[in-house]
Structure formats: C-alpha cells, structure tokens
Design a protein around this motif. Structure first.
Motif, short mmCIF file in Angstrom:
data_model
loop_
_atom_site.label_atom_id
_atom_site.label_comp_id
_atom_site.label_asym_id
_atom_site.label_seq_id
_atom_site.Cartn_x
_atom_site.Cartn_y
_atom_site.Cartn_z
N GLU A 34 0.84 -1.19 0.00
CA GLU A 34 0.00 0.00 0.00
C GLU A 34 0.87 1.24 0.00
OE1 GLU A 34 -3.71 0.03 2.21
OE2 GLU A 34 -3.03 1.86 3.20
N GLY A 38 -6.35 -1.69 -6.54
CA GLY A 38 -6.76 -2.04 -5.19
C GLY A 38 -7.70 -3.23 -5.21
N SER A 87 -5.31 -4.76 0.40
CA SER A 87 -4.41 -3.75 -0.13
C SER A 87 -4.32 -3.83 -1.66
CB SER A 87 -3.02 -3.85 0.50
OG SER A 87 -3.07 -3.47 1.84
#
Length: 396
Positions: free
Chosen positions: A293, A329, A387
């Motif tokens: 992330e 994502g 993530s």
C-alpha cells in the motif's frame, strides 16, 4: 482468471476457518463485523453458527451493494472518512452485542474498519477525527501512522473493544489490508493495543493535524486480563494474492513480495530501478509482481488514487519500448475515484502527451486522464480488501 482466485474469496476463506471453532461449548454466539469484506465473511460462517446465534450485525460502506440474510442486521458507515453515520451504526452494533462469560463473540474485521466502526473518545468529535484522518492521508501518512492516531482518539480502537466485550470469549477473524499484517494496526486494532509511539507520530504530523490532541495520546494501558480470552487470526492477506499470481504467471518472474509502501513517487522510482537492474541481469523479457500500500501527497483537487497515480508515474518514467503495468486495489475502489486502479502499456504512452501526464500528476487527477484513454480499471466494490496488487511485464 476466475478459477485462479475463487478460493481466496472471503466467504470461502471464512468457511474453511470457522470449522476450527467448536460453537457447542458456548451458550450463545454473537457475530459482529466491520469492513469492506465483512458481508462476505459473514456469509461464510452463517451455517456454522446459526443454531447458537443470538445476534449478527455488520457495518459496511454506505455505497456497498449487499442483499443480506434474514438473521443478519446490515448497518452502514462511511469510507474513507468516518462520520456520524459510522458512529450511529457502531453504537447500534454494540448495543446488540451484550455477551456473558459463557458466550462467544465472533468479530469479523477487514479493511475500512477504521472509518466504519468508530465511537470517539469523550472530548473530541467525529468531525474532528474525520478531518484529522483526511489531513494525514493528504500528507502521505502511511497506514501505521494514520491508525496509530485513530486508535488514540477512539473509544473502541487500540484494544478498547476487548474491554467492552469482556468476559466473553472473543474470536477475531481478520482480512489484512496492512503491509506486515499487524493486528494492532488493521482497523486501528480494536482487539489489540497499539505498539507504536503515538507521541512520535503526532510530532511528525502536528502541523498537518492542526488540533491539540496530546491529551488523547497518553491513555492508560489496558489490563492484560481483558485480552486473556481474545484470539486473533489472519485468514487472508495481500501475500496470498501475490503468491497466487506468481504461481499462474510462471517464469521468468521477479516477486518483490507484499511489503511495498511509501509515497508513490518514491515507489515508482524504486520499481523503475528494479526493472532496469533485472533487465540487465536477465537480458530477456520478464514479469514482476508485488503488493502493499502506497501513499499520495495530495496537492491538487482532481479525481484519483494511489494505484492510478502509480500507473501514471511508471508509464512516464519507463523507457522500454514494450511494457505492461497494472496497479489496482483489491477492494475495487482507488482513492476518491470510482476505479480500482490503472492499466497502461507502451501504446498508452504513445497516445498520451507528456504535458497531459504532468498536468494530471500536478492536480492529482489521474483517474480523469486514464479513464479518458480507457486505462482505468472499473470493477466496482469487490467485497474483498487486501491492499494493492501490482503486476508488470517488460519486453526486452
């Protein structure tokens, strides 16, 4: 690719994990969940717990489309910034979960829980918490820094939920959206005390936060007794997806693992450096896969997200004649955009001018630009959240 990831869906993962819990030992079972994957997680355990179920309720994003089950109360909250709706739903959820010493509470935790499940400490408002979160995100605070502060401002984070559920037996099943899978950081650690120094984090972001919150940073330590009957278990993480992609892509592949973090500008430089080094060593085309992330230092008022911006930055900096780069994502929503992320290649770069790229990056408007050229990945909310995933191919 459907067959590739079916067994990593939250309902399937939870269906396997819950089998280890002997519900016959307890008088009643309570289920509470919060996060983007909590609905799918609850789906996976319903048959196992239904006979002893006293109550089941979850909090999901207000824009997440879920149909529900007869025994499940669906409450709504806001993400990525918390609000009075999240507080109202959190109070409702806790009012229904009143276990005794012979009961068990199953807590389903996934990414987004920090904003969806929230009740402020006395002396601070939910609007202040939301604004502090927003300012820290815009200043490139990582998830560890952000959730360290959030846990101090909350009456249900940083292990405080464990105290509220005592003396019941508590079983937490967690889908991790945090690099390193630290349970004290995922959803701001409702069942685990924060391990970082909140004072040090506050000092770094004091000017950005703009509100004196020092009195909240030195809260009394929660006694070990409240954690004695708490068990936490990571059931799914970014690493699982990275490894699965590795197995299907095959050789030649370079895996960077699941620990990528930091500002997208720095991360893009690091990926480019890796690509150049590997190309010199291998002398042939190859794949790269990684997860984690990143963060974005927001300067403009455009529509974008960290994955979209990382895709733009890689495309701008990559000087290979043929390449493919995907950053997305796993929850299906990237930043303030409706996209999951971006997909770019050499042909995309040939169609977009350098001026357009620079302007989009300056205004944090990556979605507007990439969607214009058909390079924004649109999935909608996936019901999962581990993530981000990055996959790249470089042709030599």
């Amino acid at each position: 690719m459907k067959r590739t990831f079916e067994d990593l869906e939250p309902s399937r993962v939870m269906g396997n994990a819950i089998g280890d819990l002997d519900v016959s030992r307890y008088s009643r079972i309570f289920v509470m969940g919060f996060g983007k994957a909590s609905y799918e997680m609850s789906e996976g355990i319903r048959d196992h717990v239904r006979k002893k179920l006293a109550y089941a309720g979850i909090i999901v994003p207000v824009d997440q489309d879920v149909s529900g089950f007869p025994e499940l109360e669906i409450l709504r909250g806001t993400h990525p910034y918390t609000s009075s709706l999240s507080v109202s739903s959190s109070r409702t959820l806790l009012s229904k979960v009143k276990p005794g010493p012979n009961d068990a509470v199953i807590v389903l935790i996934s990414g987004g829980g920090s904003s969806l499940f929230e009740i402020p400490e006395e002396g601070i408002t939910i609007d202040q918490i939301s604004e502090i979160s927003k300012k820290m995100m815009q200043a490139s605070a990582d998830i560890y820094e952000l959730n360290t502060i959030r846990s101090c401002l909350s009456s249900v984070k940083g292990g405080k939920l464990a105290k509220l559920l005592y003396p019941a037996s508590v079983f937490a099943y967690i889908i991790s959206d945090v690099p390193g899978d630290d349970v004290s950081i995922i959803a701001s650690g409702p069942l685990s005390e924060n391990k970082l120094d909140p004072v040090a984090v506050y000092e770094r972001f004091r000017n950005v936060i703009g509100v004196d919150i020092e009195r909240f940073l030195k809260t009394a330590q929660i006694e070990d007794e409240y954690f004695r009957k708490v068990q936490t278990r990571i059931v799914l993480s970014n690493r699982d997806f990275v490894r699965r992609i590795e197995s299907y892509v095959g050789e030649p592949i370079v895996s960077i693992g699941s620990g990528i973090s930091g500002d997208v500008e720095d991360v893009s430089d690091g990926i480019i450096d890796i690509v150049r080094s590997v190309s010199r060593i291998k002398g042939r085309s190859f794949w790269i896969v990684m997860g984690g992330e990143t963060t974005v230092n927001v300067r403009g008022n455009g529509i974008g997200g960290r994955n979209l911006e990382l895709s733009l930055l890689f495309m701008k900096k990559c000087n290979f004649s043929d390449f493919l780069f995907i950053s997305m994502g796993t929850d299906g929503i990237d930043g303030v955009s409706p996209a999951a992320g971006g997909i770019v290649d050499a042909s995309t770069k040939a169609r977009i001018s350098s001026e357009e790229i620079d302007q989009a990056l300056k205004n944090n408007d990556s979605y507007t630009l990439l969607s214009k050229y058909g390079s924004a990945i649109m999935t909608g909310r996936t019901g999962n959240n581990v993530s981000d995933i990055v996959v790249a191919y470089v042709s030599i």
